[in-house]
Every structure is written in C-alpha cells, then in structure tokens.
Design a protein around this motif. Structure first.
Motif, short mmCIF file in Angstrom:
data_model
loop_
_atom_site.label_atom_id
_atom_site.label_comp_id
_atom_site.label_asym_id
_atom_site.label_seq_id
_atom_site.Cartn_x
_atom_site.Cartn_y
_atom_site.Cartn_z
N THR A 98 0.82 -1.22 0.00
CA THR A 98 0.00 0.00 0.00
C THR A 98 0.85 1.26 0.00
O THR A 98 0.36 2.32 -0.42
CB THR A 98 -0.93 0.02 1.22
N SER A 99 2.10 1.16 0.46
CA SER A 99 2.94 2.36 0.50
C SER A 99 4.41 1.95 0.45
O SER A 99 4.84 1.02 1.14
CB SER A 99 2.67 3.15 1.78
N GLN A 101 8.02 4.32 0.14
CA GLN A 101 8.65 5.63 -0.03
C GLN A 101 10.17 5.47 0.03
O GLN A 101 10.70 4.83 0.93
CB GLN A 101 8.20 6.60 1.06
N THR A 119 5.09 -0.31 3.71
CA THR A 119 3.86 -0.78 4.36
C THR A 119 3.27 -1.91 3.55
O THR A 119 3.01 -1.76 2.34
CB THR A 119 2.82 0.34 4.50
N ASN A 164 -1.89 -4.68 8.95
CA ASN A 164 -0.94 -3.75 8.33
C ASN A 164 0.43 -3.94 8.96
O ASN A 164 0.58 -3.91 10.19
CB ASN A 164 -1.40 -2.30 8.53
N ARG A 166 4.41 -2.53 8.94
CA ARG A 166 5.26 -1.40 8.54
C ARG A 166 6.70 -1.68 8.98
O ARG A 166 6.94 -2.20 10.06
CB ARG A 166 4.76 -0.09 9.16
N ALA A 237 7.68 8.83 -3.54
CA ALA A 237 6.69 7.77 -3.32
C ALA A 237 6.60 6.90 -4.56
O ALA A 237 6.53 7.40 -5.69
CB ALA A 237 5.33 8.37 -2.99
N THR A 240 2.25 2.14 -6.61
CA THR A 240 1.92 0.78 -6.16
C THR A 240 0.54 0.33 -6.59
O THR A 240 0.11 -0.76 -6.21
CB THR A 240 2.00 0.71 -4.62
#
Length: 258
Positions: A98-99, A101, A119, A164, A166, A237, A240
C-alpha cells in the motif's frame, strides 16, 4: 418212452462247467457288471501335485494388488480433499503493497545505499483457518541487485483479518557482487524511473479446528513497482496501484498433526 436227463450246468466255451456244485446243487451264474468292465480298463488313480506358480505370475499379481491399493488410497484422498474443501473453503492469504517511499538512494560502481519506508497489508479471507507467521525477511531488488533488506516481526493472522505491517528497509554502502552489470540500474536512475521488486520469505503454519499443519516455507513476490530517485532531502513515493503480489508455497505437501 425213454426218460431224458438234463445236465446240471451248460458247458462253457472251453468245455468246462461255468457253475460248481455245492451239496449236489448247481451254483447260479450272473452276467458281468458294466462297472467292472469299465474299471478293468481304467488306469489306477494317482494324485498329482498342485502346479507351481512361476515367479513371473507372482510378480504380476503383486504389481496388480499394489496398483489397486494405490488407486484406492488416491480415491480416499480425493474424497477427503473434497469434503475438506466443502466444509472449510480454504483460500491462500493475500498480500499487497500500500505504501513504499524512497528517502535515500546512492549508487557507486561497488556499493549501494538506500532507505525505504514500507507498508504491507496481509489479508486472511478464511472463516475457519488461522495462520501463524514466523518473522518475515524482506528484500528489495532492482533487477538482480539487492538494494535494501529488513524484516517484519512474527504475528498471528486471525480469521477474516486484515493486518498492516510497517518497516524500514535499508542498506548502507552494501557491496555489489563482482561482475554484476549495473548499467541498467544507472540507466533507470538517469530516466528517473527505478524498477523495484519486493521479495518476502517466511514460514507459516495453519490451524483448522483442532488440526495444525507443520511449518510451511512460503515466498511472496511483489513486482511492478516503480519509483523516481529522491532529490535532496525529499522523499519519493513509489507507484503501487498496479503492484501484484504472488504467494508461492515452497513445499507442496502438508502434514497434519492433532
């Protein structure tokens, strides 16, 4: 008129009387029995030993019964699999990025330095199956070059649960193996379009009712990520939205224990 005298027995073919007198009375004669005539020409019965089976026939019989037993076991396994599927409706867990960076990136001819904020979302769609994950190792690659590594802690993935995860994935002046062609990586940096692939490795076991599997090695590969290298202190970023993660069990056979 003279009186006739009758003989006591008819003469035989050889001229001898067929009957013998006992106490002056002629012994009666009987015709020969047909069974006696048949047995007179029939050879004596001699029991024969049972025929010996050849080694080839025994081997064929063993192969036949072994094949039948295997087919029966496969049939039973198939029936058990169908029953299990109907009752539990098992599905593989799914993962998605989802993320991602990129906050630091530096490349030389021999080393690479990078830092990512990552993430990951793990989903368990099953209503009756719980997963237990060991720590998950994470590696980020660009082509065949590893540019960052890290890990996620162990966790329990409950039924119909979304988790989730991270972590910071980084490398500090990590050496590039000798002979590695880094020209594609330099070209991507020049075009500000760095392709990335994320590889996750872990062990997982599942619980279904009172049954538990032994730990199974799995690998999750998320491909199709692209990010521009950061400039200065800025953070780039990654894209994704089109990332697909494939779950690949490393061992195909699961042994169940109670």
């Amino acid at each position: 008129m003279a009186e006739r005298v009758y003989p006591s027995a008819k003469p035989a073919a050889n001229g001898a009387a067929t009957g013998s007198a006992t106490n002056g009375t002629a012994a009666p004669t009987f015709p020969t029995n047909k069974a006696q005539l048949y047995n007179a020409t029939r050879p004596a019965y001699r029991p024969q030993p049972p025929p010996r089976r050849s080694k080839r026939s025994i081997c064929c019989a063993c192969c036949l019964w072994t094949t039948v037993a295997i087919l029966i076991l496969l049939l039973l396994a198939g029936i058990a699999g169908v029953v299990f599927y109907v009752i539990y409706r098992p599905h593989r867990p799914s993962f998605s990025v989802t993320s991602l960076q990129l906050s630091k990136f530096n490349l030389t001819d021999t080393t690479v330095t990078a830092a990512f904020n990552f993430t990951l979302v793990a989903r368990n769609p099953n209503k009756k199956i719980t997963f237990f994950y060991d720590p998950i190792s994470v590696e980020i690659l660009s082509g065949d070059i590893s540019i960052g590594s890290g890990s996620f802690p162990a966790f329990t993935h409950g039924t119909e649960n979304t988790t989730n995860l991270r972590s910071v994935i980084s490398s500090s002046a990590a050496p590039i193996p000798d002979g590695t062609d880094i020209s594609p990586l330099k070209s991507s940096l020049k075009n500000k379009n760095l392709p990335l692939k994320i590889q996750l490795d872990s062990k997982v076991k599942a619980k279904v009712g009172k049954l538990k599997t032994k730990k199974l090695n799995i690998r999750v590969v998320c491909d199709g990520i692209k990010v521009a290298p950061p400039s200065g202190n800025s953070t780039a970023a990654a894209t994704t939205s089109k990332v697909k993660c494939k779950v690949d069990p490393r061992v195909k056979i699961i042994k169940w224990t109670v």
